[in-house]
Motif scaffolding. Sequence first.
Motif, PDB file in Angstrom:
ATOM      1  N   PRO A  90       0.555  -1.654  -0.119  1.00 27.20           N
ATOM      2  CA  PRO A  90      -0.120   0.009  -0.170  1.00 27.20           C
ATOM      3  C   PRO A  90       0.698   1.341  -0.069  1.00 27.20           C
ATOM      4  O   PRO A  90       2.070   1.529   0.374  1.00 27.20           O
ATOM      5  N   ALA A  91       0.488   2.577  -0.827  1.00 28.66           N
ATOM      6  CA  ALA A  91       0.983   3.829  -0.442  1.00 28.66           C
ATOM      7  C   ALA A  91       1.220   4.082   0.298  1.00 28.66           C
ATOM      8  O   ALA A  91       2.746   5.338   0.511  1.00 28.66           O
ATOM      9  N   ASN A  92       0.447   3.368   1.753  1.00 27.48           N
ATOM     10  CA  ASN A  92       1.623   5.078   2.667  1.00 27.48           C
ATOM     11  C   ASN A  92       2.302   3.690   3.570  1.00 27.48           C
ATOM     12  O   ASN A  92       2.970   4.617   4.277  1.00 27.48           O
ATOM     13  N   LEU A  93       1.882   2.966   3.479  1.00 22.72           N
ATOM     14  CA  LEU A  93       3.651   2.195   3.950  1.00 22.72           C
ATOM     15  C   LEU A  93       4.409   2.011   3.169  1.00 22.72           C
ATOM     16  O   LEU A  93       6.331   2.462   3.882  1.00 22.72           O
ATOM     17  N   ARG A  94       4.526   1.781   1.701  1.00 27.47           N
ATOM     18  CA  ARG A  94       5.463   2.629   0.733  1.00 27.47           C
ATOM     19  C   ARG A  94       6.038   3.583   1.119  1.00 27.47           C
ATOM     20  O   ARG A  94       7.956   3.802   1.453  1.00 27.47           O
ATOM     21  N   THR A  95       5.972   4.590   1.433  1.00 31.58           N
ATOM     22  CA  THR A  95       5.476   5.981   2.036  1.00 31.58           C
ATOM     23  C   THR A  95       6.603   6.077   3.125  1.00 31.58           C
ATOM     24  O   THR A  95       6.957   6.315   3.358  1.00 31.58           O
ATOM     25  N   TYR A  96       5.871   5.372   4.002  1.00 28.56           N
ATOM     26  CA  TYR A  96       6.490   5.300   5.680  1.00 28.56           C
ATOM     27  C   TYR A  96       7.826   4.796   5.714  1.00 28.56           C
ATOM     28  O   TYR A  96       9.166   4.971   6.243  1.00 28.56           O
ATOM     29  N   ALA A  97       8.330   3.447   4.626  1.00 25.42           N
ATOM     30  CA  ALA A  97       9.660   2.848   4.676  1.00 25.42           C
ATOM     31  C   ALA A  97      10.468   3.534   3.494  1.00 25.42           C
ATOM     32  O   ALA A  97      11.490   3.150   3.269  1.00 25.42           O
ATOM     33  N   GLY A  98      10.043   4.889   3.079  1.00 28.68           N
ATOM     34  CA  GLY A  98      10.547   5.387   2.010  1.00 28.68           C
ATOM     35  C   GLY A  98      11.216   4.001   0.930  1.00 28.68           C
ATOM     36  O   GLY A  98      12.193   3.640   0.304  1.00 28.68           O
ATOM     37  N   LEU A  99      10.311   3.334   1.012  1.00 28.65           N
ATOM     38  CA  LEU A  99      10.691   2.434  -0.519  1.00 28.65           C
ATOM     39  C   LEU A  99      11.165   2.977  -2.178  1.00 28.65           C
ATOM     40  O   LEU A  99       9.312   4.052  -2.832  1.00 28.65           O
ATOM     41  N   ASP A 100      11.485   2.826  -2.983  1.00 32.17           N
ATOM     42  CA  ASP A 100      12.188   3.207  -3.444  1.00 32.17           C
ATOM     43  C   ASP A 100      11.963   1.936  -4.679  1.00 32.17           C
ATOM     44  O   ASP A 100      12.131   0.484  -4.492  1.00 32.17           O
ATOM     45  N   ARG A 101      12.449   1.651  -5.606  1.00 38.24           N
ATOM     46  CA  ARG A 101      12.773   0.595  -7.433  1.00 38.24           C
ATOM     47  C   ARG A 101      13.776  -0.582  -6.709  1.00 38.24           C
ATOM     48  O   ARG A 101      12.944  -1.732  -6.299  1.00 38.24           O
ATOM     49  N   GLU A 102      14.526  -0.075  -5.977  1.00 41.25           N
ATOM     50  CA  GLU A 102      15.727  -1.528  -5.222  1.00 41.25           C
ATOM     51  C   GLU A 102      15.397  -1.531  -3.962  1.00 41.25           C
ATOM     52  O   GLU A 102      14.714  -0.727  -2.647  1.00 41.25           O
ATOM     53  N   LEU A 103      15.071  -2.762  -3.650  1.00 40.85           N
ATOM     54  CA  LEU A 103      14.532  -3.309  -2.443  1.00 40.85           C
ATOM     55  C   LEU A 103      15.832  -4.011  -1.546  1.00 40.85           C
ATOM     56  O   LEU A 103      16.491  -4.803  -2.554  1.00 40.85           O
ATOM     57  N   THR A 104      15.723  -4.693  -0.040  1.00 33.93           N
ATOM     58  CA  THR A 104      16.122  -5.432   0.031  1.00 33.93           C
ATOM     59  C   THR A 104      15.340  -6.409   1.011  1.00 33.93           C
ATOM     60  O   THR A 104      14.646  -5.387   1.420  1.00 33.93           O
ATOM     61  N   VAL A 105      14.756  -7.185   0.878  1.00 32.28           N
ATOM     62  CA  VAL A 105      14.021  -8.208   1.954  1.00 32.28           C
ATOM     63  C   VAL A 105      15.052  -9.262   2.419  1.00 32.28           C
ATOM     64  O   VAL A 105      15.963 -10.097   1.835  1.00 32.28           O
ATOM     65  N   ILE A 106      14.778  -9.036   3.554  1.00 37.49           N
ATOM     66  CA  ILE A 106      15.626  -9.994   4.805  1.00 37.49           C
ATOM     67  C   ILE A 106      14.161 -11.072   5.435  1.00 37.49           C
ATOM     68  O   ILE A 106      13.737 -10.451   5.930  1.00 37.49           O
ATOM     69  N   GLY A 107      15.091 -11.863   5.292  1.00 32.14           N
ATOM     70  CA  GLY A 107      14.402 -13.188   6.685  1.00 32.14           C
ATOM     71  C   GLY A 107      14.249 -12.451   7.925  1.00 32.14           C
ATOM     72  O   GLY A 107      15.753 -12.604   8.024  1.00 32.14           O
ATOM     73  N   ALA A 108      13.740 -12.626   8.710  1.00 30.22           N
ATOM     74  CA  ALA A 108      14.161 -12.359  10.150  1.00 30.22           C
ATOM     75  C   ALA A 108      13.202 -12.788  11.193  1.00 30.22           C
ATOM     76  O   ALA A 108      12.389 -13.160  11.800  1.00 30.22           O
ATOM     77  N   GLY A 109      13.142 -14.447  10.722  1.00 36.19           N
ATOM     78  CA  GLY A 109      12.373 -15.517  11.593  1.00 36.19           C
ATOM     79  C   GLY A 109      11.251 -15.635  11.546  1.00 36.19           C
ATOM     80  O   GLY A 109      11.084 -15.882  10.922  1.00 36.19           O
ATOM     81  N   ASN A 110      10.392 -15.207  12.265  1.00 35.98           N
ATOM     82  CA  ASN A 110       9.140 -15.041  12.591  1.00 35.98           C
ATOM     83  C   ASN A 110       9.118 -14.322  11.808  1.00 35.98           C
ATOM     84  O   ASN A 110       7.363 -13.998  11.253  1.00 35.98           O
ATOM     85  N   ARG A 111       9.170 -13.824  10.310  1.00 37.86           N
ATOM     86  CA  ARG A 111       8.755 -11.900   9.538  1.00 37.86           C
ATOM     87  C   ARG A 111       9.262 -11.576   8.810  1.00 37.86           C
ATOM     88  O   ARG A 111      10.611 -12.555   8.971  1.00 37.86           O
ATOM     89  N   ILE A 112       9.486 -11.117   7.574  1.00 37.87           N
ATOM     90  CA  ILE A 112       9.842 -11.256   6.513  1.00 37.87           C
ATOM     91  C   ILE A 112      10.029  -9.548   6.741  1.00 37.87           C
ATOM     92  O   ILE A 112       9.240  -8.628   6.971  1.00 37.87           O
ATOM     93  N   GLU A 113      11.231  -8.960   6.243  1.00 38.25           N
ATOM     94  CA  GLU A 113      11.770  -7.208   6.188  1.00 38.25           C
ATOM     95  C   GLU A 113      11.658  -6.720   5.311  1.00 38.25           C
ATOM     96  O   GLU A 113      12.657  -7.422   4.129  1.00 38.25           O
TER      97      GLU A 113
END
Length: 143
Positions: A90-113
Amino acid sequence: MFLGTHSPKLDEKGRIILPAKFRDELASGIVVTRGQENCLYVFSSREFEELHDRIRQAPVTSKIARDFLRVFLSGASAETPDRQFRITVPANLRTYAGLDRELTVIGAGNRIEIWDAEAWNTYLSANEETFANTTEEVIPGLF
C-alpha cells in the motif's frame, strides 16, 4: 522460518515478487505493516493472528502499549499474493518505509522485513561492527 537476504524490485504499480523460498509459508495470505527502523514487517496470516493474540493482552492502561498498538495495527494491510506471488505494498506503507525501486527483503525468523535497499545498506553498515564486537549477553541464555 524466514532467512536470508533478497533483492527484488518494486514495480510501477507498487508490487513486489516475494522470494520463492518464502512462498509455502505465505501462500494462505500475509499481513504487511509498519516495522521499526522504518522498514516494513510481513507476517503470514497465521503468525500475525498469533502475534495479535499476544499483543492484545497488553494493559489498556499503559500509554506506551496503546501508542505501539495504534501505530502497528493502523498500518496493517492483509494481502493475498497473486499467481506470480506478487503483493501490492500500500502507498502509505511505501511512503513510511521510503521504498524506491531497489529493495532488500530479509528473513527475520518469524517475519520478513522489506527495506529500501539504500536504507538497508546504511543500517547494516552502522550495525555490523557492533554485532561483531558484542561481548555481553543480548538474548538471555543464547548470546
